[in-house]
Design a protein around this motif. Structure first.
Motif, PDB file in Angstrom:
ATOM      1  N   SER A  10       0.755  -1.137  -0.046  1.00  0.00           N
ATOM      2  CA  SER A  10      -0.047  -0.117   0.025  1.00  0.00           C
ATOM      3  C   SER A  10       1.083   1.315   0.144  1.00  0.00           C
ATOM      4  O   SER A  10       2.059   1.353   0.488  1.00  0.00           O
ATOM      5  N   ASP A  11       0.210   2.430  -0.739  1.00  0.00           N
ATOM      6  CA  ASP A  11       0.923   3.697  -0.721  1.00  0.00           C
ATOM      7  C   ASP A  11       2.428   3.325  -1.372  1.00  0.00           C
ATOM      8  O   ASP A  11       3.340   4.188  -0.620  1.00  0.00           O
ATOM      9  N   GLY A  12       2.629   2.701  -2.251  1.00  0.00           N
ATOM     10  CA  GLY A  12       3.821   2.424  -2.972  1.00  0.00           C
ATOM     11  C   GLY A  12       4.967   1.649  -1.962  1.00  0.00           C
ATOM     12  O   GLY A  12       6.311   2.067  -2.298  1.00  0.00           O
ATOM     13  N   LYS A  13       4.539   1.169  -0.787  1.00  0.00           N
ATOM     14  CA  LYS A  13       5.497   0.456  -0.202  1.00  0.00           C
ATOM     15  C   LYS A  13       4.920  -1.163   0.133  1.00  0.00           C
ATOM     16  O   LYS A  13       3.872  -1.318  -0.048  1.00  0.00           O
ATOM     17  N   LEU A  14       6.125  -2.029   0.538  1.00  0.00           N
ATOM     18  CA  LEU A  14       5.785  -3.306   0.546  1.00  0.00           C
ATOM     19  C   LEU A  14       6.125  -3.511   2.125  1.00  0.00           C
ATOM     20  O   LEU A  14       7.142  -2.941   2.833  1.00  0.00           O
ATOM     21  N   ARG A  15       5.033  -4.115   2.799  1.00  0.00           N
ATOM     22  CA  ARG A  15       5.286  -4.472   4.372  1.00  0.00           C
ATOM     23  C   ARG A  15       5.094  -5.878   4.288  1.00  0.00           C
ATOM     24  O   ARG A  15       4.368  -6.681   3.789  1.00  0.00           O
ATOM     25  N   TYR A  16       6.050  -6.333   5.269  1.00  0.00           N
ATOM     26  CA  TYR A  16       6.022  -7.889   5.714  1.00  0.00           C
ATOM     27  C   TYR A  16       6.854  -8.048   6.880  1.00  0.00           C
ATOM     28  O   TYR A  16       7.524  -7.097   7.347  1.00  0.00           O
ATOM     29  N   LEU A  17       6.233  -9.192   7.685  1.00  0.00           N
ATOM     30  CA  LEU A  17       7.258  -9.627   8.809  1.00  0.00           C
ATOM     31  C   LEU A  17       8.464 -10.288   8.377  1.00  0.00           C
ATOM     32  O   LEU A  17       8.381 -11.100   7.470  1.00  0.00           O
ATOM     33  N   ASP A  18       9.482  -9.682   9.152  1.00  0.00           N
ATOM     34  CA  ASP A  18      10.787 -10.440   8.867  1.00  0.00           C
ATOM     35  C   ASP A  18      10.671 -12.049   9.559  1.00  0.00           C
ATOM     36  O   ASP A  18      10.817 -11.897  10.787  1.00  0.00           O
ATOM     37  N   GLN A  19      10.750 -12.795   8.742  1.00  0.00           N
ATOM     38  CA  GLN A  19      10.344 -14.269   8.805  1.00  0.00           C
ATOM     39  C   GLN A  19      11.582 -14.742   9.728  1.00  0.00           C
ATOM     40  O   GLN A  19      11.668 -15.790  10.615  1.00  0.00           O
ATOM     41  N   ILE A  29       9.011  -4.976   8.575  1.00  0.00           N
ATOM     42  CA  ILE A  29       9.682  -4.177   7.501  1.00  0.00           C
ATOM     43  C   ILE A  29       8.692  -3.528   6.404  1.00  0.00           C
ATOM     44  O   ILE A  29       7.993  -4.108   6.074  1.00  0.00           O
ATOM     45  N   GLU A  30       9.106  -2.283   6.268  1.00  0.00           N
ATOM     46  CA  GLU A  30       8.234  -1.409   5.528  1.00  0.00           C
ATOM     47  C   GLU A  30       9.365  -0.783   4.504  1.00  0.00           C
ATOM     48  O   GLU A  30      10.173  -0.258   5.019  1.00  0.00           O
ATOM     49  N   THR A  31       9.110  -1.040   3.260  1.00  0.00           N
ATOM     50  CA  THR A  31      10.258  -0.371   2.274  1.00  0.00           C
ATOM     51  C   THR A  31       9.813   0.114   1.049  1.00  0.00           C
ATOM     52  O   THR A  31       8.814  -0.783   0.430  1.00  0.00           O
ATOM     53  N   ASP A  32      10.648   0.851   0.283  1.00  0.00           N
ATOM     54  CA  ASP A  32      10.121   1.356  -0.958  1.00  0.00           C
ATOM     55  C   ASP A  32      11.466   1.101  -1.607  1.00  0.00           C
ATOM     56  O   ASP A  32      11.578   1.582  -2.822  1.00  0.00           O
ATOM     57  N   ASP A  33      12.206   0.115  -1.173  1.00  0.00           N
ATOM     58  CA  ASP A  33      13.835  -0.283  -1.984  1.00  0.00           C
ATOM     59  C   ASP A  33      13.513  -1.612  -2.205  1.00  0.00           C
ATOM     60  O   ASP A  33      13.681  -2.526  -1.447  1.00  0.00           O
ATOM     61  N   HIS A  34      13.694  -1.786  -3.675  1.00  0.00           N
ATOM     62  CA  HIS A  34      13.876  -3.144  -4.055  1.00  0.00           C
ATOM     63  C   HIS A  34      14.870  -3.822  -3.602  1.00  0.00           C
ATOM     64  O   HIS A  34      15.112  -5.091  -3.485  1.00  0.00           O
ATOM     65  N   ASP A 115       3.666   5.387 -18.327  1.00  0.00           N
ATOM     66  CA  ASP A 115       2.885   4.909 -17.122  1.00  0.00           C
ATOM     67  C   ASP A 115       3.210   3.528 -16.588  1.00  0.00           C
ATOM     68  O   ASP A 115       2.662   2.703 -16.179  1.00  0.00           O
ATOM     69  N   LEU A 116       4.640   3.304 -17.074  1.00  0.00           N
ATOM     70  CA  LEU A 116       5.132   2.129 -16.701  1.00  0.00           C
ATOM     71  C   LEU A 116       4.904   1.484 -15.252  1.00  0.00           C
ATOM     72  O   LEU A 116       4.757   0.458 -14.865  1.00  0.00           O
ATOM     73  N   SER A 117       5.294   2.338 -14.114  1.00  0.00           N
ATOM     74  CA  SER A 117       5.208   1.967 -12.632  1.00  0.00           C
ATOM     75  C   SER A 117       3.697   1.387 -12.759  1.00  0.00           C
ATOM     76  O   SER A 117       3.689   0.321 -11.861  1.00  0.00           O
ATOM     77  N   ARG A 118       2.767   2.087 -12.902  1.00  0.00           N
ATOM     78  CA  ARG A 118       1.282   1.755 -12.721  1.00  0.00           C
ATOM     79  C   ARG A 118       0.884   0.575 -13.574  1.00  0.00           C
ATOM     80  O   ARG A 118       0.358  -0.286 -12.819  1.00  0.00           O
ATOM     81  N   ARG A 119       1.395   0.235 -14.800  1.00  0.00           N
ATOM     82  CA  ARG A 119       1.134  -1.140 -15.292  1.00  0.00           C
ATOM     83  C   ARG A 119       2.034  -2.298 -14.752  1.00  0.00           C
ATOM     84  O   ARG A 119       1.452  -3.277 -14.655  1.00  0.00           O
ATOM     85  N   LEU A 120       3.327  -1.920 -14.292  1.00  0.00           N
ATOM     86  CA  LEU A 120       3.797  -2.987 -13.586  1.00  0.00           C
ATOM     87  C   LEU A 120       3.031  -3.528 -12.192  1.00  0.00           C
ATOM     88  O   LEU A 120       3.186  -4.466 -11.763  1.00  0.00           O
ATOM     89  N   GLU A 121       2.707  -2.320 -11.586  1.00  0.00           N
ATOM     90  CA  GLU A 121       1.949  -2.599 -10.311  1.00  0.00           C
ATOM     91  C   GLU A 121       0.525  -3.395 -10.605  1.00  0.00           C
ATOM     92  O   GLU A 121       0.454  -4.123  -9.759  1.00  0.00           O
TER      93      GLU A 121
END
Ligand code: RUB
Length: 353
Positions: A10-19, A29-34, A115-121
């Motif tokens: 959401s909001d251009g970020k990926l959130r996940y629990l560090d397993q 973890i909340e990140t916008d960095d691949h 609009d590449l990023s929107r299509r990839l999303e």
């Protein structure tokens, strides 16, 4: 049902629990960095074949969003795809997802897509939704295979954290539990990184399931005692002939299950089926660092200078698999032709790794 944490976009970020930190610490973890996502995949902060595929797709979106439209953006995305593809070699879902992202990238890049990023999303979100649907279907199709009063054994971790949805084999077990069919779940601790002890037991205990943790080497004894009615595992890659690559120790369990006439079920989405790999012999099995065996919980337990052999996965021959429980159906031997038909029924023909 316990609200289990999932990969969240959401909001251009990926959130996940560090397993890798569970169950002692719940680090979100909340990140916008691949590159952060790639590092998490490599270090098992994100793990489980479907979860790796979903997270990698979002990581490509993050790469696209980090650049303005134009050739530089496309180059940055290509680099990200290469970087992500080098994180772990065995789970085919990673490569299937990245291939879908690459197709979209190249189509958009050649059209000068502003609009590449929107299509990839949109593709990443679709991959995520497909996985959620697949998990739900696997649970619905697999649960009836567990008759009332059953005790089951599972290996590694195949629950919600391992996917973009509710899980695969563990989701089947949980669905059967909700239907009143499961008496006890025996959980292999899953050496060396303890995905069973840390993650599977964690999810099952939260759900109120009668959970018994065993060392991996206890499984044979339990099966001999007749205390296990079926064995359930996931898969990182299923070859065209039905051979299954999964967490190291799965092959051992399959041999033991066959020896004791106990059904051995493999639950996985069809995105885990790799028709381009003819048999398990063609699957690259990741080897990990020797410190994962020579140390335990960060404490060295083996002498200096000893060598360790640490394959993360093994291959179970299809002849030892009772059935593959996929989102497209329950497949029984002979697997080859049926698997080919199932993949043909997929909404997209994107399985090319
Ligand atoms: C994970 C593992 C899981 C499969 C299947 O290994 O072997 O059983 O990924 O997952 P690792 P699922 O912890 O090294 O990634 O059943 O969810 O497809």
């Amino acid at each position: 049902m316990v609200n289990r944490p999932r990969l969240e976009w959401s909001d251009g970020k990926l959130r996940y629990l560090d397993q890798s930190r569970l169950p002692h610490e719940s680090v979100l973890i909340e990140t916008d960095d691949h590159r952060v996502v790639a590092r998490s995949i490599r270090t098992l902060g994100i793990r489980g074949a479907p979860a790796i595929g979903v997270a990698a797709a979002y990581a490509v979106v993050l790469a696209a969003r980090a650049c303005g439209a134009g050739p530089e953006q496309a180059r940055h995305c290509r680099d990200a795809i290469t970087h992500l593809s080098e994180t772990r070699p065995t789970a085919v879902n990673l490569f299937v997802s990245l291939e879908r992202m690459r197709e979209q990238l190249e189509a958009g890049a050649s059209a000068g897509d502003a609009d590449l990023s929107r299509r990839l999303e949109a593709i990443a979100v679709a991959i995520h939704r497909e996985d959620q649907d697949a998990c739900a279907r696997i649970a619905a199709l697999g649960a009836p295979l567990i008759p009332p009063g059953s005790s089951v054994l599972t290996h590694c971790h195949t629950g919600a954290l391992a996917t973009g949805g509710g899980g695969t084999a563990l989701n089947v077990i949980l669905e059967a539990f909700r239907r009143g069919s499961v008496r006890t779940v025996y959980v292999d601790e899953t050496r060396p990184l303890l995905q069973g002890a840390r993650l599977t037991a964690w999810e099952l205990v939260q759900e109120g399931v009668d959970t018994v943790l065993i060392t991996d080497s206890t499984a044979g004894h339990l099966l001999k005692l007749g205390r296990v009615d079926s064995v359930w595992v996931g898969a990182d890659r299923i070859a065209a002939n039905g051979d299954v690559a999964n967490k190291i120790g799965t092959y051992t369990l399959a041999v033991l299950a066959a020896r004791h006439n106990v059904p051995m079920y493999v639950a996985a989405p069809v995105s885990t089926v790799d028709l381009l790999t003819v048999s398990g012999d063609g699957i690259t099995l990741e080897e990990r660092g020797s410190d994962e065996v020579t140390s335990f919980g960060g404490v060295q337990v083996a002498p200096d200078g000893v060598r360790a052999y640490v394959p993360a996965f093994d291959v179970t021959p299809h002849t030892l698999v009772t059935a593959l429980v996929t989102d497209a159906g329950v497949v029984r031997p002979p697997f080859g032709e049926t698997l080919r038909d199932l993949i043909g029924q997929r909404p997209r023909a994107e399985v090319n790794r």
